[in-house]
Design an enzyme around this catalytic site. Structure first.
Site, short mmCIF file in Angstrom:
data_model
loop_
_atom_site.label_atom_id
_atom_site.label_comp_id
_atom_site.label_asym_id
_atom_site.label_seq_id
_atom_site.Cartn_x
_atom_site.Cartn_y
_atom_site.Cartn_z
N GLU A 1 18.95 -2.92 34.80
CA GLU A 1 19.25 -4.05 33.95
C GLU A 1 20.74 -4.10 33.61
O GLU A 1 21.40 -3.06 33.52
CB GLU A 1 18.43 -3.97 32.66
CG GLU A 1 16.95 -4.22 32.95
CD GLU A 1 16.05 -4.08 31.74
OE1 GLU A 1 15.03 -4.77 31.71
OE2 GLU A 1 16.35 -3.28 30.83
N CYS B 1 27.37 -5.40 29.77
CA CYS B 1 26.92 -4.00 29.68
C CYS B 1 26.20 -3.67 30.99
O CYS B 1 25.22 -4.32 31.34
CB CYS B 1 25.98 -3.89 28.48
SG CYS B 1 25.22 -2.27 28.32
N CYS C 1 17.42 8.00 33.83
CA CYS C 1 18.44 8.94 33.34
C CYS C 1 17.84 10.34 33.39
O CYS C 1 16.66 10.51 33.10
CB CYS C 1 18.82 8.57 31.90
SG CYS C 1 20.21 9.52 31.27
N CYS D 1 16.08 7.24 22.76
CA CYS D 1 16.50 6.28 23.78
C CYS D 1 15.36 5.96 24.74
O CYS D 1 14.74 6.86 25.30
CB CYS D 1 17.70 6.83 24.55
SG CYS D 1 18.17 5.83 25.97
N GLY E 1 21.40 5.00 32.16
CA GLY E 1 22.00 6.12 32.89
C GLY E 1 23.19 6.76 32.20
O GLY E 1 23.77 6.20 31.28
N SER F 1 30.65 4.98 28.18
CA SER F 1 29.96 5.74 27.12
C SER F 1 29.27 6.94 27.73
O SER F 1 28.52 6.82 28.70
CB SER F 1 28.93 4.84 26.44
OG SER F 1 28.19 5.59 25.50
N HIS G 1 26.19 10.83 17.22
CA HIS G 1 24.85 10.73 16.62
C HIS G 1 24.43 11.80 15.64
O HIS G 1 23.37 11.65 15.02
CB HIS G 1 23.77 10.60 17.70
CG HIS G 1 23.94 9.47 18.64
ND1 HIS G 1 24.46 8.25 18.27
CD2 HIS G 1 23.68 9.35 19.97
CE1 HIS G 1 24.50 7.44 19.32
NE2 HIS G 1 24.05 8.09 20.37
N ASN H 1 17.61 0.75 17.41
CA ASN H 1 16.81 -0.32 17.99
C ASN H 1 15.45 0.25 18.39
O ASN H 1 15.37 1.14 19.22
CB ASN H 1 17.52 -0.91 19.22
CG ASN H 1 18.82 -1.58 18.82
OD1 ASN H 1 18.84 -2.39 17.91
ND2 ASN H 1 19.91 -1.21 19.48
N1 SAH Z 1 24.15 7.42 28.75
C1 SAH Z 1 25.27 6.95 28.05
C2 SAH Z 1 25.39 5.44 28.03
C3 SAH Z 1 24.15 4.63 27.82
S1 SAH Z 1 23.45 4.51 26.22
C4 SAH Z 1 25.28 7.49 26.64
O1 SAH Z 1 24.29 8.07 26.23
O2 SAH Z 1 26.31 7.36 25.98
C5 SAH Z 1 24.56 3.49 25.28
C6 SAH Z 1 24.49 3.78 23.77
O3 SAH Z 1 23.26 3.35 23.18
C7 SAH Z 1 24.59 5.27 23.48
O4 SAH Z 1 25.44 5.53 22.39
C8 SAH Z 1 23.18 5.60 23.10
O5 SAH Z 1 23.11 6.78 22.38
C9 SAH Z 1 22.76 4.38 22.34
N2 SAH Z 1 21.30 4.23 22.19
C10 SAH Z 1 20.34 4.71 23.00
N3 SAH Z 1 19.11 4.35 22.52
C11 SAH Z 1 19.33 3.64 21.40
C12 SAH Z 1 18.46 2.99 20.47
N4 SAH Z 1 17.15 2.98 20.66
N5 SAH Z 1 19.02 2.35 19.42
C13 SAH Z 1 20.36 2.31 19.27
N6 SAH Z 1 21.22 2.89 20.13
C14 SAH Z 1 20.71 3.56 21.17
FE1 SF4 Z 2 20.50 8.86 29.03
FE2 SF4 Z 2 22.35 7.80 27.36
FE3 SF4 Z 2 19.72 7.31 26.97
FE4 SF4 Z 2 20.72 9.76 26.51
S1 SF4 Z 2 21.24 7.83 25.41
S2 SF4 Z 2 18.80 9.30 27.62
S3 SF4 Z 2 22.25 9.91 28.12
S4 SF4 Z 2 20.93 6.67 28.75
#
Ligand code: SAH
Ligand code: SF4
Length: 398
Positions: free
Chosen positions: A120, A133, A140, A147, A199, A231, A255, A330
């Site tokens: 996506e 984005c 991943c 996540c 990813g 990121s 985080h 989220n």
């Molecule tokens: N894998 C990379 C990039 C993708 S995630 C990373 O982890 O940085 C992009 C951002 O969204 C990251 O900061 C991640 O921690 C955050 N994220 C993931 N799941 C989320 C959720 N359910 N609600 C809010 N942010 C979230």
């Molecule tokens: Fe992978 Fe980023 Fe999600 Fe962590 S937050 S599982 S590194 S996509």
């Protein structure tokens, strides 16, 4: 030295490493090749070496400035040369399976790539900019517990062409290619790109780097390295390389303010803990000649959102040019956390702001179409990681 002044990567001669597919008659996809790879590919296809530089420039401009998809339309090339290109090459992009439009204007694209996999990409229009984005992997390998993508197995890394292709299909959809003869459009619909989709980009380093080199090239898509944000969850050994070989802005999924909590939320912390991560981040602005690092901080009710956390966060990052991006969690079906209350998020933001840091609260966008941060997960890759797999990847404790 800035990214733009760096010497080009060595000419890649080994065509076998370039993506070919049997079903396309073995033709190489030109999308995603870096300039040296493109030149090498043109030479191997029969372009005289003396002409290769010029041909590379011409083809590059057709592909990335004009967005042309058919060799026949490359009107400054001779008919014979166009035929040669068509015999050896393809111009292939991910296929748009569906496009969902949110009430707030956000667009989510479901894209099919080779092998039938799906990823996506999300376009987020704002008043002064438009951010795309994009994803770097199908699924991943990491298992961040908040996540949605983390519950999906890693299927494979995206190729450079599939990463660049996401930008190109979004441009198609937004109608953003220049029209010959028309006045130049000064406002860009896609003004920024963030590698924040599915990813972990630093576990697909080479392809992400090559793709960003294509996206940053001034003769084509031409996004400056300051308009690209990568990121990472904290793949420490690749952070200095990101500065040196890409030079884009960096965001880090921080985080948590203690190793105990971060181990649970971002399990890669067991490998590279907060202290090690901060060490790598301290060097980033100097190495990349860039400005601030964005610290992403997802607000999880009762887990990481206390005043004490806010104060600890400020202490930890002292000395690093930083912006702290607070992301209200989220939710997704079955998620084990809740979003912090709004008053809590504001109190947290206030402490950070008073300590002298910008602390924007990221407005969730596209929630009605599950397009917000961390909600991406392709419906066809249903395979959920088993508990055993997650335990193995995270070293047991979850
Ligand atoms: N894998 C990379 C990039 C993708 S995630 C990373 O982890 O940085 C992009 C951002 O969204 C990251 O900061 C991640 O921690 C955050 N994220 C993931 N799941 C989320 C959720 N359910 N609600 C809010 N942010 C979230
Ligand atoms: Fe992978 Fe980023 Fe999600 Fe962590 S937050 S599982 S590194 S996509």
């Amino acid at each position: 030295m800035t990214a733009d002044q760096r010497p080009a990567a060595p000419l890649v001669q080994d065509m076998l490493t370039l993506p070919r597919r049997a079903e396309d008659g073995g033709r190489v996809n030109l999308i995603g090749l870096t300039r040296p790879q493109l030149r090498a590919a043109l030479i191997e296809a029969g372009t005289p070496e003396g002409q290769a530089k010029m041909r590379e420039a011409q083809v590059w401009q057709w592909l990335y400035h004009w967005g042309v998809r058919d060799f026949a339309a490359m009107s400054n090339l001779s008919k014979d040369y166009r035929a040669l290109l068509a015999r050896h090459f393809d111009i292939r992009l991910p296929e748009v399976v569906s496009r969902q439009l949110s009430a707030d204007g956000t667009r989510k694209y479901l894209l099919r790539i080779a092998g039938g996999h799906e990823v996506e990409a999300v376009y987020i229009p704002e008043e002064s900019r438009g951010t795309l984005c994009i994803s770097s992997q199908v699924g991943c390998t990491l298992t961040c517990s908040f996540c949605h993508t983390g519950t999906q197995k890693l299927v494979r890394n995206l190729t450079a062409g599939e990463i660049v292709g996401q930008v190109m299909v979004a441009r198609d959809d937004l109608g953003e290619w220049p029209v010959p003869g028309a006045p130049k459009n000064e406002t860009r619909l896609i003004s920024n790109v963030v590698l924040m989709g599915m990813g972990e980009p630093l576990y697909n380093f080479d392809n992400v780097r090559d793709a960003m080199r294509v996206v940053m090239d001034g003769e084509g898509l031409s996004l400056s390295r300051r308009r690209i944000t990568l990121s990472t969850s904290g793949v420490v050994p690749e952070i200095a390389r990101t500065a040196e070989e890409i030079g884009c802005l960096l965001a880090v999924s921080f985080h948590a303010t203690t190793d105990a909590v971060r181990d649970r939320l971002v399990p890669i912390n067991k490998r590279w803990n907060i202290d090690t991560l901060l060490g790598a981040l301290r060097d980033y602005p100097r190495l990349s000649n860039s400005e601030r690092i964005t610290f992403e901080y997802v607000m999880l009710k009762g887990i990481n959102d206390s005043d004490e956390d806010a104060r600890r966060l400020v202490r930890l990052i002292r000395g690093i040019p930083a912006k702290i991006n607070l992301i209200p969690f989220n939710e997704w079906p079955g998620a084990p956390y809740e979003r912090s209350d709004w008053a809590r998020i504001e109190a947290f933001a206030d402490i950070i702001f008073k300590a002298g840091y910008a602390s924007p609260i990221r407005t969730p966008r596209g929630e009605d179409i599950m397009a917000a941060c961390g909600q991406l997960k392709s419906a066809t890759e249903r395979a959920r990681k088993s508990r055993a797999e997650i335990a193995a990847e995270t070293g047991g404790a979850r």
